[in-house]
Write an enzyme that holds these catalytic residues in place. Structure first.
Site, PDB file in Angstrom:
ATOM      1  N   ASP A   1      30.595  41.056  34.592  1.00 14.06           N
ATOM      2  CA  ASP A   1      31.746  40.905  35.047  1.00 14.06           C
ATOM      3  C   ASP A   1      32.545  41.420  33.431  1.00 14.06           C
ATOM      4  O   ASP A   1      32.457  41.930  32.619  1.00 14.06           O
ATOM      5  CB  ASP A   1      31.472  39.224  33.824  1.00 14.06           C
ATOM      6  CG  ASP A   1      32.858  38.774  34.070  1.00 14.06           C
ATOM      7  OD1 ASP A   1      33.789  39.118  34.480  1.00 14.06           O
ATOM      8  OD2 ASP A   1      32.710  37.715  33.440  1.00 14.06           O
TER       9      ASP A   1
ATOM     10  N   CYS B   1      40.506  43.518  37.148  1.00 15.83           N
ATOM     11  CA  CYS B   1      39.249  43.538  37.102  1.00 15.83           C
ATOM     12  C   CYS B   1      38.769  44.397  38.227  1.00 15.83           C
ATOM     13  O   CYS B   1      37.853  44.319  38.593  1.00 15.83           O
ATOM     14  CB  CYS B   1      38.820  42.039  37.242  1.00 15.83           C
ATOM     15  SG  CYS B   1      39.625  40.809  38.994  1.00 15.83           S
TER      16      CYS B   1
ATOM     17  N   HIS C   1      35.386  40.934  33.081  1.00 13.87           N
ATOM     18  CA  HIS C   1      36.568  39.969  32.339  1.00 13.87           C
ATOM     19  C   HIS C   1      36.435  40.209  30.720  1.00 13.87           C
ATOM     20  O   HIS C   1      36.326  38.690  30.297  1.00 13.87           O
ATOM     21  CB  HIS C   1      36.810  38.366  32.735  1.00 13.87           C
ATOM     22  CG  HIS C   1      36.979  38.692  34.826  1.00 13.87           C
ATOM     23  ND1 HIS C   1      36.323  38.995  35.776  1.00 13.87           N
ATOM     24  CD2 HIS C   1      38.865  38.827  34.929  1.00 13.87           C
ATOM     25  CE1 HIS C   1      37.023  38.841  36.777  1.00 13.87           C
ATOM     26  NE2 HIS C   1      37.952  39.015  36.358  1.00 13.87           N
TER      27      HIS C   1
END
Length: 454
Positions: free
Chosen positions: A342, A123, A344
């Site tokens: 994000d 990430c 993720h």
């Protein structure tokens, strides 16, 4: 948010012999087993993807963010008042045009490992890719560029708390035509070819200059391998090396050391000096990265105002950091809430070598927010300057933003001249600026200390 199934993967299986319906067709029986196996594989892939999304980023359920009309929204130096329909449309287009880099699965194994996905560990590198991508958008694309596909989206993913909007607009708010995404992308302009080429540079295959394979390879010099956890400072140095080794001869990346930016070193990196006013032909545009630590274990709330002022600057290209346990890419704020992209969310790898490869998975329509109080203190702030004048203006604007916070010790400083100690070893140890007492350092921390690995 699971990507749409590929319709080409479905096949029609005939289980009987059309010439003799009373007899079982053995070939069809074999085909049935093959189809059943494919369905099991598809189900397994979806379950693994869902598990990665839950384990590493929480449920990735698509929901409309609650954005207030009473407060302006800041997105990388631009302010939007969502009470006006035109402002709201401009914000939607600008946000959807940001490049979104996420976990991917199904790409060629990373060198030195058998890993075909970065779910659970990549990430920070994805956040770093997003920051560099924003710098490249400013560097390559025309000023104010937005992805044309966003001009034809008819579904609004934003929700303003007060549904009543004021009449009129600060900007043009013409109703978009109902065109499909495919129609919008069929006739590609020169700008869209540049957009697609930019995305290719971040592809998940070894030759891509800013792809995951290349970043992992460059991370070896800092003792990192595929599957390891990367901190924001190491990610900044990896980006510096990646750009230096790329075909972009007119762009350089500067990484500050110990929260100090040396103006002389930046000008030298760009191919000129403070006194040389005529050096323009050999000038390199600059991405400036500043690793900082805004507290010891948690974010010191006195720095929130300063972070806001930096995100309000036009030269800011975002912040790579996150919250404890995972990295995020911060691009703006509203009130005391950060706006971020994000990484993720585990998506299937896209073969960017193919002509007209799909671009949808590289852009996000769903705005996400989180409280400043949840921000991890370790982060890297990025800025971009196209010309020498832009760089000097950048230094002036940032200095004003840092001093406006009223802190005795700013989170970083500009110094004339050069760093006599030279470039330090790329690590995730950065000085911690104390707001009370004298300036000091905290104990060295590894990238695993900066972000807790699940």
């Amino acid at each position: 948010m699971e990507p749409a199934d590929d319709l080409a993967s479905f096949e029609v299986v005939h289980l009987s012999n059309p010439s003799n319906p009373g007899l079982l067709d053995l070939t069809a029986d074999v085909d049935g087993h093959v189809q059943q196996s494919k369905e099991k594989t598809k189900l397994k892939t979806k379950l693994v993807s869902a598990w990665n999304n839950v384990r590493y980023g929480g449920w990735s359920l698509k929901g409309k963010p609650r954005l207030s009309k009473r407060s302006p929204v800041c997105l990388l130096g631009q302010s939007y008042q969502l009470s006006y329909s035109g402002e709201r449309e401009c914000f939607r287009r600008a946000f959807s045009s940001l490049l979104w880099m996420t976990y991917r699965r199904g790409f060629p194994p990373l060198d030195g490992s058998a890993l075909g996905s970065d779910a659970g560990w990549g990430c920070m590198l994805r956040s770093a890719q997003m920051l560099l991508a924003q710098g490249l958008i400013l560097h390559i694309m025309p000023a104010g560029w937005t992805w044309p596909a966003t001009h034809h989206q008819t579904k609004d993913d934003l929700q303003v708390l007060d549904s009543h909007t004021q009449a009129g607009s600060l900007r043009d708010s013409g109703k978009p035509r109902r065109l499909s995404l495919g129609t919008a992308l069929d006739c590609e302009s020169q700008e869209e070819r540049s957009h697609r080429r930019l995305v290719c540079w971040f592809g998940d295959h070894p030759p891509a200059p800013f792809g995951l394979h290349r970043l992992v390879e460059l991370g070896r010099a800092s003792g990192k391998r595929a599957g390891d956890w990367y901190g924001p400072a190491i990610a900044a140095h990896i980006l510096q090396k990646a750009v230096s080794a790329s075909e972009l001869s007119n762009l350089a990346v500067y990484v500050a050391q110990d929260c100090t930016v040396y103006i002389g070193d930046m000008l030298k990196l760009c191919g000129t000096s403070r006194t040389d006013l005529s050096a323009r032909s050999g000038w390199k545009s600059l991405v400036m990265l500043v690793p900082v630590r805004l507290g010891s274990d948690v974010l010191n709330p006195t720095y929130i105002h300063c972070v806001k002022r930096l995100l309000e600057l036009r030269c800011c290209v975002g912040i790579i950091g996150g919250k404890p346990k995972h990295s995020l890419f911060f691009v703006g704020f509203q009130d005391d809430q950060l706006i971020y992209l994000d990484p993720h969310y585990c998506q299937a790898a896209v073969d960017v070598k193919q002509d007209n490869f799909p671009l949808e998975s590289f852009h996000c329509k769903s705005v996400r927010k989180m409280s400043f109080s949840r921000m991890d203190p370790s982060c890297t702030v990025g800025f971009y300057a196209r010309s020498r004048d832009d760089l000097l203006t950048l230094c002036s604007d940032i200095t004003k933003a840092l001093s406006s916070s009223g802190e005795k010790y700013p989170i970083f400083t500009f110094v004339e001249g050069h760093n006599e100690e030279g470039s330090a070893y790329a690590s995730d140890s950065v000085p911690h600026t104390e707001t009370k007492g004298r300036l000091g350092r905290v104990k060295k921390r590894t990238s695993v200390d900066d972000f807790v690995l699940l």
